[in-house]
Design an enzyme around this catalytic site. Structure first.
Site, short mmCIF file in Angstrom:
data_model
loop_
_atom_site.label_atom_id
_atom_site.label_comp_id
_atom_site.label_asym_id
_atom_site.label_seq_id
_atom_site.Cartn_x
_atom_site.Cartn_y
_atom_site.Cartn_z
N TYR A 38 0.84 -1.21 0.00
CA TYR A 38 0.00 0.00 0.00
C TYR A 38 0.87 1.26 0.00
O TYR A 38 0.66 2.18 -0.79
CB TYR A 38 -0.92 -0.01 1.22
CG TYR A 38 -1.81 1.20 1.34
CD1 TYR A 38 -3.00 1.28 0.64
CD2 TYR A 38 -1.45 2.28 2.15
CE1 TYR A 38 -3.84 2.38 0.74
CE2 TYR A 38 -2.27 3.39 2.26
CZ TYR A 38 -3.46 3.44 1.56
OH TYR A 38 -4.27 4.55 1.65
N LYS A 77 1.05 4.32 -2.88
CA LYS A 77 0.72 5.72 -2.68
C LYS A 77 1.90 6.64 -3.01
O LYS A 77 1.71 7.77 -3.47
CB LYS A 77 0.23 5.92 -1.24
CG LYS A 77 -1.12 5.26 -0.97
CD LYS A 77 -2.19 5.71 -1.98
CE LYS A 77 -3.55 5.10 -1.70
NZ LYS A 77 -4.59 5.57 -2.65
#
Length: 296
Positions: free
Chosen positions: A198, A202
């Protein structure tokens, strides 16, 4: 400039060499700077959570909204509230089931939204790429397929959303705004969380923003920025805290305002990035994290 110069002359001097279509008149009101009147905005991940909250913010700013999500239907209570707001304000609101990783289908949905916006007399103006997924797995045990799935949804999905939004804007000659939802996790590693995939995704979204802004700023006049939230109490984070309740204590230790974020905390920042009020802002990241990165 002489002291006797008129305000009109001063404005012309200030905007010398700037195309009229890119100027923000000096006498533009505060309300107009944050208005999305006669504009249509698409929001991926708009079926629940942060996305559906931001859809409400666009309606409140006077804009028409097209929500996209992989869910068969949007969250019932929130959608009913949006419908009530849209009806009271005479604004368009639509829901499209879409997988942001399916480019052919996504392109078709953006064509539909373009046609809808033309019928409303409110040209397609931009989008918020909010669709994303999270997974808590240690790096030593992270399955390749899961790691790639996170990148496919969070990175490729954001890119395809931006790409097809921009294609509509370029076709129509609209100088619009694209907002990519990134995260403070693109800049810092989250204490207590094992979410390498994750965080990687990002950080990639933040770099994607800068690259797209460089490509589309001139000659298209399309602005691209990221909004990077800190910890938000959504269904996704509530599920995470249910399996790891100790995380809330860790997160609160870095909460300079003594609370975690709520989806409503990101309404004004998102509208700012979409609206004329940020007309000289592109390729930038707006971090709204309650001070977590300041205390890291």
């Amino acid at each position: 400039m002489s002291p006797s110069a008129t305000q009109s002359e001063a404005d012309l001097a200030m905007h010398a060499g700037v195309p009229e279509s890119q100027q923000t008149p000096a006498n533009t009101s505060h309300t107009a700077l944050f208005s999305l009147t006669k504009k249509t905005v698409a929001i991926t991940g708009g079926g629940r959570g942060l996305g559906i909250t931001l859809a409400g913010a666009v309606l409140e700013a006077g804009g028409h909204v097209a929500c996209l999500d992989i869910l068969p239907e949007p969250a019932a209570a929130e959608w009913a509230a949006l419908q009530k707001t849209a009806k009271a304000s005479g604004l368009g609101l639509s829901y499209h089931r879409a997988d942001v990783t399916d480019e052919a289908a996504l392109a078709g949905v953006f064509d539909e939204i373009d046609a809808e916006s033309a019928a409303l007399g409110a040209p397609f103006y931009g989008c918020i790429a909010c669709a994303g997924i999270q997974q808590k797995v240690t790096a030593l045990e992270y399955p390749q397929a899961d790691f790639e799935r996170i990148q496919r949804v969070n990175v490729t999905g954001a890119f395809l959303t931006a790409k097809h939004a921009a294609r509509v804007l370029v076709k129509n000659g609209v100088r619009g705004s694209i907002v990519l939802i990134a995260s403070m996790s693109g800049q810092v590693a989250n204490r207590g969380l094992t979410c390498t995939a994750y965080n990687t995704s990002k950080a990639a979204v933040q770099q994607m923003c800068r690259s797209l802004a460089q490509e589309w700023g001139h000659p298209y006049g399309i602005r691209v920025n990221t909004l990077s939230p800190g910890y938000i109490r959504t269904a996704m984070t509530d599920d995470l805290l249910a399996t790891a309740p100790e995380l809330e204590k860790i997160w609160m230790a870095g909460a300079l305002l003594n609370r975690l974020g709520a989806p409503e905390d990101f309404k004004a920042p998102a509208i700012f990035l979409l609206s004329p009020g940020s007309s000289f802002m592109t390729g930038a990241d707006l971090r709204v994290d309650g001070g977590h990165c300041a205390s890291a």
